[in-house]
Design an enzyme around this catalytic site. Sequence first.
Site, PDB file in Angstrom:
ATOM      1  N   SER A 298     -51.637 -54.522  11.740  1.00 25.32           N
ATOM      2  CA  SER A 298     -50.893 -54.842  12.987  1.00 25.32           C
ATOM      3  C   SER A 298     -52.181 -54.716  13.934  1.00 25.32           C
ATOM      4  O   SER A 298     -53.409 -54.068  13.684  1.00 25.32           O
ATOM      5  CB  SER A 298     -50.033 -53.655  13.422  1.00 25.32           C
ATOM      6  OG  SER A 298     -49.796 -53.721  14.738  1.00 25.32           O
TER       7      SER A 298
ATOM      8  N   TYR B 131     -48.048 -44.522  14.799  1.00 25.20           N
ATOM      9  CA  TYR B 131     -48.063 -45.861  14.184  1.00 25.20           C
ATOM     10  C   TYR B 131     -49.471 -46.458  14.048  1.00 25.20           C
ATOM     11  O   TYR B 131     -49.912 -46.867  13.072  1.00 25.20           O
ATOM     12  CB  TYR B 131     -47.250 -46.593  14.979  1.00 25.20           C
ATOM     13  CG  TYR B 131     -46.985 -48.019  14.559  1.00 25.20           C
ATOM     14  CD1 TYR B 131     -46.220 -48.395  13.517  1.00 25.20           C
ATOM     15  CD2 TYR B 131     -47.613 -49.250  15.254  1.00 25.20           C
ATOM     16  CE1 TYR B 131     -46.195 -49.722  12.980  1.00 25.20           C
ATOM     17  CE2 TYR B 131     -47.475 -50.556  14.727  1.00 25.20           C
ATOM     18  CZ  TYR B 131     -46.639 -50.740  13.635  1.00 25.20           C
ATOM     19  OH  TYR B 131     -46.542 -52.068  13.070  1.00 25.20           O
TER      20      TYR B 131
END
Length: 253
Positions: free
Chosen positions: A148, A161
Amino acid sequence: MTSLAGNVALVTGASSGIGAATAVALAAAGARLVLVARREDRLRDVATAVVAAGGSALVVPADVSDAGQVDAAVRGAAEEFGRLDIVVNNAGLMRMGPALQASLDDWNALLAVNVQGVLNVTHAALPHLVEAAADSPRGVADLVTVSSTAGWVARPGTAVYSLTKFGVNAFSEGIRQEVLGKRVRVGVVGPGTVDTEIGDSLPAEARAALERNTAGMEKLRSEDVADAVVYMVTRPRRVAINHMLVRAAEQTW
């Protein structure tokens, strides 16, 4: 583009979104697919799409956070097809919100899927990739992890995250250096904001914050990320694309 005919590709998180789109795109490039995720009914829908794209698919329900299930899935795939040329670590979980309000269970869930899942799949698959590379018509095998932009830029509300994504980036780089002499390429694709269901499980407050941050943005589609994965694995053997960031055009982070 190097053809993937005769190659076997395993994709985790293949029941929806980026994983499903990647499976279909790899099939269109000639690969046979092994579809891994928890939701068997959704996997069977993706298998139908893979066949429509000209490929074949083996459906293997498994939870990537469970090492035993992953070992059995990878072993079964290798036995079914006789080889394993491409692995796409795509299964992922997203949780967002301020650390002071966070649930430790949510943090542990992120680690279980985004980190332990990648470790489980890589550990089980790597020997098969090395073996396949030795006699592959392409002269190479590929391990790709979908990370990501949060693996490059940390933002408020995404601390854990981002920890998981920075972590798999570092892991991938270390593995890359270990296996490049064995003709296994290791790459990371870092998508920005993608229009998938990954945010649907967020609490209402976090989901609203995400929607505010992306208001007016034309988000990436799953197929855009799938294109990046296919591009990475269809380069000639001499070319290794190790990191690829794919952002929505209006995304600033």
